[in-house]
Write an enzyme that holds these catalytic residues in place. Structure first.
Site, short mmCIF file in Angstrom:
data_model
loop_
_atom_site.label_atom_id
_atom_site.label_comp_id
_atom_site.label_asym_id
_atom_site.label_seq_id
_atom_site.Cartn_x
_atom_site.Cartn_y
_atom_site.Cartn_z
N GLY A 163 0.78 -1.22 0.00
CA GLY A 163 0.00 0.00 0.00
C GLY A 163 0.81 1.27 0.00
N GLU A 198 -3.28 3.71 -13.03
CA GLU A 198 -4.15 2.56 -13.22
C GLU A 198 -5.59 2.98 -12.92
OE1 GLU A 198 -2.64 -1.69 -12.34
OE2 GLU A 198 -3.91 -1.15 -10.64
N HIS A 206 -10.31 -7.64 -3.85
CA HIS A 206 -8.91 -8.04 -3.95
C HIS A 206 -8.86 -9.55 -3.77
CE1 HIS A 206 -4.52 -6.86 -3.31
NE2 HIS A 206 -4.55 -8.17 -3.26
N LYS A 234 -3.91 -4.83 3.88
CA LYS A 234 -4.90 -5.84 4.23
C LYS A 234 -5.09 -5.95 5.75
CE LYS A 234 -3.09 -8.32 0.26
NZ LYS A 234 -2.20 -9.43 -0.16
N GLU A 286 -0.41 -7.81 -9.60
CA GLU A 286 1.01 -8.05 -9.35
C GLU A 286 1.22 -9.49 -8.93
OE1 GLU A 286 2.55 -6.01 -5.88
OE2 GLU A 286 0.51 -5.75 -5.12
N ASN A 288 3.46 -11.38 -6.10
CA ASN A 288 4.35 -11.26 -4.95
C ASN A 288 5.23 -12.50 -4.89
OD1 ASN A 288 3.58 -8.75 -3.53
ND2 ASN A 288 1.58 -9.72 -3.55
N ARG A 290 7.17 -14.19 -2.96
CA ARG A 290 7.56 -14.52 -1.59
C ARG A 290 6.38 -15.19 -0.90
NH1 ARG A 290 4.43 -10.69 0.83
NH2 ARG A 290 4.25 -8.67 -0.23
N VAL A 293 1.80 -12.76 4.16
CA VAL A 293 1.34 -12.70 5.55
C VAL A 293 0.14 -13.64 5.74
CG1 VAL A 293 0.44 -11.20 7.37
CG2 VAL A 293 2.09 -10.30 5.73
#
Length: 444
Positions: A163, A198, A206, A234, A286, A288, A290, A293
């Protein structure tokens, strides 16, 4: 197999990695700042190494110090967790140059996915839909792109996530002010002030897809919904995404796997999408590169230990799971308990924890690193812990969440637990399928 694992992170994710590594017989070495030297993860790791003082720029983000620490500790792999250096291609290269395995994607993938515009281009190559908008290198270009895209729109940082560097703009006369704010925040957070434009979807949800890949084969582990957010960050996550037609769900899952296959993805990753709640059309946002959370909700419904999968893939093992082996059961919800004051615009609230009592029982999991007497440092993210509930149905999970939240007792700092109790009892949340504007209409 990995023998000595360096953990380049802190808080609950460091403890989470320690737990799985220990179960796999892997020795853990935790890099800590001076502010975390007496933390629960530091007590639980097999060994600890001091990286530097409290500020993250002098410890967790100091690449030379982190790499030197893992070399000195004779580690053969590093798990970066999430945040900090987890998606930093320069860090991954420094790790590789030191002869140590990076638990995550290869450097090319990190470079491609770390730049949101490059990721957008790769998604288009793979045939995924994206929102109208695009690059805008100068102020004049931003104005031109905005006029072409239309209002409302979002300005988004090219680098990073969480964010940071994002601003909604509803009118052309507000664009310059929003641009200055977005660029300044992006520069402070990521060292890169570049932003892009965008289109903003008013009734957006989401929705993301958990991916696993070994560089050759990729699979998905279902969807998650992360629409309840504050400042584009989030607060509540659940799996699978509720109130979605199966055709739309399958379309998003297939698109995510298509992208992973296109780039030869290796490790655990998450493809994020914006879903228009009015017609369930979806757009790639996108990837991520990795662990997320919110990964525990996927673990709860699939029974798959995602950290274990990361470590196995990093050790060169081919993906043992096939798509048909992934059979989600029930519904899971996670809420993030932060040391923040929701009544003061979610202002972070560092301080000493006087009491910390968490719920327990069937279908309840708590991932936390705090205990009574511990300190919440002012230098890092305000996350205290995550409450995860799992039920045979979403209705059961919501009831379990309400009961579990009522049993949380954290004293010494304000938290978001009370806010989550209001969210869990809101009829709109109970119905499922809320959009990103949910908090605006939440009763206080």
């Amino acid at each position: 197999m990995i023998r000595r694992l360096f953990i380049a992170n802190r808080g609950e994710i460091a403890l989470r990695v320690i737990r799985t590594a220990r179960a796999m017989g892997i020795t853990t070495v935790l890099g800590v700042s001076s502010a975390d030297a007496a933390s629960l993860p530091a007590l639980m790791a097999d060994e600890t190494v001091l990286l530097g003082p409290g500020p993250s720029s002098q410890s967790y983000l100091a690449i030379p110090a982190v790499v030197a620490a893992m070399v000195a500790a004779k580690c053969d792999a590093v798990h970066p967790g999430y945040g900090f250096l987890s998606e930093n291609a320069a860090f991954a290269k420094a790790v590789s140059d030191a002869g140590i395995r990076f638990v995550g994607p290869d450097i090319t993938t990190l470079e491609g996915m770390g730049d949101k515009l490059a990721a957008r281009a790769l998604a288009l190559e793979a045939g995924l839909p994206v929102l109208p908008g695009g690059a805008a290198a100068t102020r004049e270009a931003v104005h031109a792109r905005a006029a072409e895209t239309g209002y409302p729109l979002l300005l988004k940082a090219v680098a990073g996530g969480g964010g940071k560097g994002m601003r909604r703009v509803d009118r052309a006369e507000d664009l310059d002010t929003a641009l200055d704010m977005a660029q300044a925040e992006a520069q402070a957070a990521f060292g890169n002030s570049a932003v892009y434009v965008e289109r903003f979807v008013a009734k957006g949800r989401h929705v993301e897809v958990q991916l696993l890949g070994d560089g050759t084969h990729s699979i998905h582990l279902g969807t998650r919904d992360c629409s309840i957010q504050r400042r584009f960050q989030k607060l509540v996550e659940e799996a699978p995404a509720p109130a979605m037609p199966e055709e739309a769900r399958a379309g998003i899952e297939n698109a995510a796997v298509r992208l992973a296959q296109h780039i030869g993805y290796r490790g655990a990753g998450t493809a994020e999408f914006l879903v228009d709640a009015t017609d369930f059309s979806f757009y790639f946002l996108e990837l991520n590169a990795r662990i997320q959370v919110e990964h525990p909700v996927t673990e709860a419904i699939t029974g798959v230990d995602l950290v274990e999968q990361q470590l196995l893939i990093a050790a060169g093992k081919p993906l043992a799971l096939t798509q048909t082996m992934v059979r989600p059961v029930g519904h899971a919800i996670e809420v993030r308990i932060n040391a923040e004051d929701p009544d003061a615009d979610f202002r972070p609230a560092p301080g000493r924890i006087a009491r910390a009592a968490w719920p327990a029982g069937p279908g309840i999991r708590v991932d936390t690193h705090i205990a009574a007497g511990g300190e919440v440092p002012p230098f890092y993210d305000s996350l205290l812990g995550k409450l995860i509930v799992h039920g045979a149905s979403r209705e059961e999970a919501v009831i379990r969440l309400q009961a579990a939240l009522a049993r949380i007792r954290i004293e010494g700092v304000p938290t978001t637990a009370g806010l989550h109790a209001r969210i869990a009892s809101d009829p709109r949340f109970a119905a499922g399928g809320v959009d990103t504007g949910f908090l605006t209409g939440l009763a206080s």
